[in-house]
Write a protein that holds these residues in place. Structure first.
Motif, mmCIF file in Angstrom:
data_model
loop_
_atom_site.group_PDB
_atom_site.id
_atom_site.type_symbol
_atom_site.label_atom_id
_atom_site.label_comp_id
_atom_site.label_asym_id
_atom_site.label_seq_id
_atom_site.Cartn_x
_atom_site.Cartn_y
_atom_site.Cartn_z
ATOM 1 N N LEU A 342 41.179 36.560 40.683
ATOM 2 C CA LEU A 342 39.958 35.839 41.033
ATOM 3 C C LEU A 342 38.837 36.308 40.115
ATOM 4 N N LEU A 343 38.140 35.345 39.497
ATOM 5 C CA LEU A 343 37.084 35.714 38.561
ATOM 6 C C LEU A 343 35.680 35.526 39.130
ATOM 7 N N SER A 344 35.590 34.801 40.230
ATOM 8 C CA SER A 344 34.235 34.556 40.737
ATOM 9 C C SER A 344 34.178 34.773 42.244
ATOM 10 N N GLY A 371 44.072 40.111 42.906
ATOM 11 C CA GLY A 371 43.078 41.133 42.617
ATOM 12 C C GLY A 371 42.111 40.621 41.576
ATOM 13 N N LYS A 372 41.274 41.523 41.090
ATOM 14 C CA LYS A 372 40.350 41.150 40.028
ATOM 15 C C LYS A 372 40.836 41.801 38.733
ATOM 16 N N LYS B 416 36.423 38.039 45.247
ATOM 17 C CA LYS B 416 37.124 38.473 44.044
ATOM 18 C C LYS B 416 37.390 39.973 44.007
ATOM 19 N N ALA B 418 38.615 41.643 46.384
ATOM 20 C CA ALA B 418 39.694 41.999 47.306
ATOM 21 C C ALA B 418 40.965 42.339 46.542
ATOM 22 N N VAL B 419 41.710 43.266 47.081
ATOM 23 C CA VAL B 419 43.027 43.550 46.517
ATOM 24 C C VAL B 419 44.031 43.354 47.640
#
Lengths: 424, 484
Positions: A342-344, A371-372, B416, B418-419
């Motif tokens: 996820l980027l945003s 994750g990011k 974003k 979150a893991v």
């Protein structure tokens, strides 16, 4: 609620009936069943478990209020052709003989739906059951004049077949491309299916393909979706593979306002294998939904899935994969993996990796992670003089590479890599 | 070989299948507003509670029966065929255990919960405080006095309604509102009794609190309600056990459990569920439809669910945690075993709302015979739940080729940072594992026990000592020779 649902479907039927071509290659029984199903069940909304994260009913209500079916004609597709491939062009759901390359390859038979023999006609709709899904029903009822592609037994095609689906309209429109692809016994082929949308108005493409891979046949297929803002699509692939056969698909989705892929593979005999890979990047308000089913019906088969997503802005990514192992399918090996970045802060990812297993001697597993971008990795690169932006790009590239590397057609791979980098 | 062993296990009987002959006071079957009102009257309930019940009942009438979204197959339940109240004919107010019907005491002794014993040991050493719920009413709560010295309230729900109406009013229905789902609405309308527990600020409950549920009367349903409130900085470990007699009919159990954890509080809730699962042809058995949910209301709170599910013909149960407070923690550890014709659809929901919230899900499913065992779970990271973390692991073990094991995880992420990780595997006991054991002189059956125990260890370890022993025994009984 039901009345409301029926309305959307009814509206679509009313709007496109007038301009739709005659569907005489599908028998009347199936056609009437399709219409019945559509009228009864309607276009699925998020109340429908299979469309929980992809409210197609709402999309039609919001984006396709005024379907007028003003379709454009296309005279040139030069820019989209690959150099070393045989091109077949489908414009707004209809096979275009004039734009397609002349077929002079041994073992390759292409027949347009208008001139099918009886046996071929019977094959249409055997994998895509009109009573299982509204979009299969919709496509069946208003199917475009597609084509039947057959690779003869024992033929190994050396050059890939590039099927280009072009949609273009001067008003909101719905098109229903359809094809049947049959790989004969011991035959091999590589097929690239590319979808583009070039008109000035929004087009909803309801694509349906039935693919048969006979004993010991091998089909490598690539789906490349880059339809831009005006493209909305539901793409259904119904695949059945026989003994010792192998089916490979890599789906790359770079753009499109709504992209829903239903990829259902039936492993219908022993010792066959199927691999599905996918990569999607989304931005703005896009929605990309990959829905897969691996239906293990017989013992000793293998399946593999790898789907990766990069989700930006306010967009949504969905992965819904199901491994279905039937009672007799002992010694099944099935693996599924879904990884997302996820980027945003406004981006959403919904995943639902399912296992439904009725045989005990199997090895099935799935994993999904979200994750990011790894801050430690970014720091590592920063410390070596690579700026934040380039570091991010580098890491995302590496993330995507695992899927892009599955593409064995160099020309296509390079094209996708360039476009992918531009997307970032 | 495998078949022989399986056969042997399938013939295994349910060991808690006895009934107790005691006089009971039972409503005629049927459900309407008059029944709800009569039930409320019977329990001398205040007006507000009757109103709550009636509201819930009216709402329930508007709900369609759940269509089969769960991976379960069961005959339609006729809600008019059930008696909604059954109580051992009781003398008003029991002061000591001597006044409890001796038949009842015998029942609990058979179940291994000796109220007498507890009484005798009190004051000598720390033990478990038990609230025993027989059919619809709570018969006796032990250690009440000892607990009240610390300010802990632990009593039956009906008593709490009369004695602590403010607390009940404040918390009841806040985690599971009556509008939540079909069975929650039904329970809210007709719940008969249950347990209430309140741990005051800064108190660490010195003993395990425990409720035992027993369905005895025929033709009845059991609808109990548990409410646990842990105030700031408190800690409690709560246990729940259930059994029922062997009957040919299906009996309905629809319960609600609500947990509220305030700032820095921790609640650990453990269940060993062993309702009668029906015979080997799937006749009889309990339909277990339970709504369990906890909320980490404030910062740094923690709720942990541990369950060992071996009973019930149908299990429909998703103990969940709403992680509202920052830094709050939710845990779910589950072993679900299904055999014969049993069906289970169980899992959890972790709703991350607060920042830095963490959740862990470990689910181990074991299916044998003709059973179906499903994990269904939701992990939801809401927007703003920054740095949330979830790890889920759902493993399934299949024994025999006629059963099914399924996994339906839903993962929805809107942040974003979150893991989230999820992994699931399905397999059977490896031939090589068995061979390894046999080679070292461990026979087949013991080897299987060893492997299954190892497989479940992660979860069993989370159970309080007293329960862990029971759970291990239960697994051993349910599994005896069942793996091949």
């Amino acid at each position: 609620m039901l009345a409301e649902k029926t309305n959307t479907a009814q509206l679509i039927i009313d709007k496109i009936s007038a301009t739709a071509g005659k569907v005489d290659f599908i028998d009347n029984d199936k056609l009437s069943k399709a219409l019945m199903y559509l009228e009864n069940k309607g276009i699925p909304s998020n109340k429908h478990e299979d469309y929980k994260y992809c409210n197609t009913d709402a999309v039609f209500k919001k984006e396709f209020k005024n379907i007028e079916q003003k379709l454009n004609t296309i005279s040139d597709v030069k820019n989209y052709k690959l150099k070393d491939a045989l091109t077949i062009v489908v414009v707004n759901g209809n096979y275009s003989e004039s734009l397609s390359d002349k077929i002079i390859l041994k073992g390759l038979h292409l027949t347009s739906f208008s001139s099918l023999d009886k046996e071929q006609k019977q094959k249409i709709g055997t994998l895509a059951n009109v009573e299982t899904d509204a979009f299969i029903a919709l496509n069946t009822a208003f199917s475009g004049a597609g084509f039947y592609l057959k690779i003869a037994d024992n033929e190994q095609l050396q050059i890939p077949i590039h099927i280009l689906y072009v949609s273009s309209a001067g008003s909101e429109a719905l098109v229903n491309p359809r094809n049947v692809i049959e790989i004969g016994k011991n035959a091999e082929a590589t097929i690239i299916e590319e979808q583009i949308c070039i008109g000035t108005e929004k087009v909803f493409t309801n694509f349906l393909s039935e693919k048969f891979v006979a004993e010991n046949g091998k089909l490598k297929s690539y789906t490349f979706q880059n339809e831009g803002k005006n493209g909305f699509s539901v793409n259904t692939n119904q695949v059945s593979i026989e003994r010792y056969a192998k089916y490979d698909n890599t789906t790359i989705t770079l753009s499109g306002s709504l992209v829903r892929n239903n990829h259902n593979v039936v492993l219908a005999a022993q010792n066959c294998e199927a691999h599905l890979n996918g990569l999607f990047t989304t931005k703005d308000n896009q929605l990309v939904d990959n829905h897969t089913l691996m239906d293990h019906q017989m013992p000793n088969c293998e399946s593999n899935e790898l789907y990766k997503g990069i989700i930006n802005d306010k967009s949504t990514g969905v992965f819904n994969g199901k491994i279905f192992v039937r009672k007799d399918a002992q010694k099944t090996n099935a693996y599924q993996s879904s990884k997302n970045i996820l980027l945003s802060d406004d981006a959403t990812i919904n995943t639902k990796p399912q296992l439904e297993i009725y045989a005990d001697d199997v090895k099935c597993s799935h994993g999904t992670s979200t994750g990011k971008i790894d801050e430690v990795a970014v720091f590592y690169l920063n410390a070596r003089g690579i700026g934040r932006e380039s570091a991010n790009k580098l890491l995302l590239n590496a993330f995507a590479q695992e899927v892009i590397d599955k593409i064995e057609v160099d020309e296509l791979k390079e094209k996708i890599l360039t476009l992918f980098e531009n997307e970032l | 070989m495998a078949n022989e062993i399986l056969e042997e296990h399938i013939n295994k009987d349910y060991e808690f299948g006895f009934t107790t002959n005691i006089d009971s006071d039972t409503f005629a079957p049927g459900l309407n507003e008059a029944v709800v009102t009569a039930l409320s009257k019977k329990k001398n309930e205040p007006e507000w509670l009757l109103e709550f019940r009636l509201k819930a009942f009216r709402h329930w009438l508007t709900l369609p029966e759940p269509n089969n979204w769960a991976h379960l197959n069961y005959p339609k339940i006729n809600y008019q065929d059930i008696s909604y109240y059954s109580a051992p004919k009781k003398k008003p107010e029991l002061k000591s255990l001597d006044e409890v019907d001796p038949e009842l005491l015998k029942t609990f002794e058979k179940l291994g919960i000796s109220l007498e014993e507890q009484k005798r040991l009190s004051g000598v050493q720390s033990n478990i405080a038990v609230d025993a719920v027989f059919d619809s009413v709570s018969v006796k709560t032990t250690f009440r006095e000892t607990l009240s010295e610390k300010g802990i309230i632990f009593c039956s729900f009906s008593e709490a309604v009369l004695e602590f109406p403010d607390l009940i009013k404040k918390y009841m229905g806040t985690v599971v509102p009556y509008t939540d789902n079909y069975f929650a609405a039904l329970n809210s309308a007709v719940f008969s009794d249950g347990s209430f527990c309140y741990i005051p600020k800064g108190v660490r409950c010195p003993m395990e609190l425990s409720t035992y549920f027993r369905i005895n009367a025929t033709g009845t349903g059991q609808f109990e309600r548990t409410l646990i409130v842990a105030d700031e900085g408190s800690y409690v470990s709560y246990l729940e056990g259930c059994t029922a007699p062997q009957r040919d009919e299906n009996q309905l159990h629809a319960a609600i459990v609500e947990i509220i954890a305030h700032k820095d509080a921790e609640v650990k809730y453990s269940t060993v569920q062993n309702w009668y699962p029906g015979d080997k042809n799937g006749k009889g058995g309990i339909f277990n439809f339970v709504t369990k949910r906890g909320i980490c209301l404030e910062d740094n709170s923690k709720i942990s669910w541990t369950q060992v599910e071996t009973g019930s013909a149908i299990t429909w149960k998703y103990p969940s945690v709403i992680l509202k407070g920052n830094n709050s923690v939710g845990e779910f550890y589950s072993v679900a075993l299904t055999n014969n014709m049993q069906e289970a659809d169980t899992g959890t929901k972790m709703i991350h709302i607060g920042k830095n919230t963490r959740s862990t899900i470990i689910s181990k499913g074991i299916s044998a015979g003709f059973s179906n065992n499903s994990y269904r779970g939701l992990v939801q990271i809401r927007k703003g739940a920054t740095n949330s973390r979830n790890f889920s692991q759902c493993d399934s073990l299949l024994m025999g080729d006629k059963c099914g094991a399924h996994t339906f995880p839903y993962i929805e992420i809107k942040d974003k940072t979150a893991v989230v990780e999820h992994e699931a595997t399905t397999s059977k006991i490896g031939e090589d594992q068995l061979f390894y054991c046999k080679q070292r002189g461990i026979d087949n059956e013991k080897a299987i026990g060893l492997i299954v125990n190892g497989y479940c260890k992660e979860v069993l370890n989370k159970l309080p000592m007293e329960f862990a022993v029971e759970a291990q025994k239960l697994l051993a009984v349910s599994l005896e020779g069942s793996v091949g």
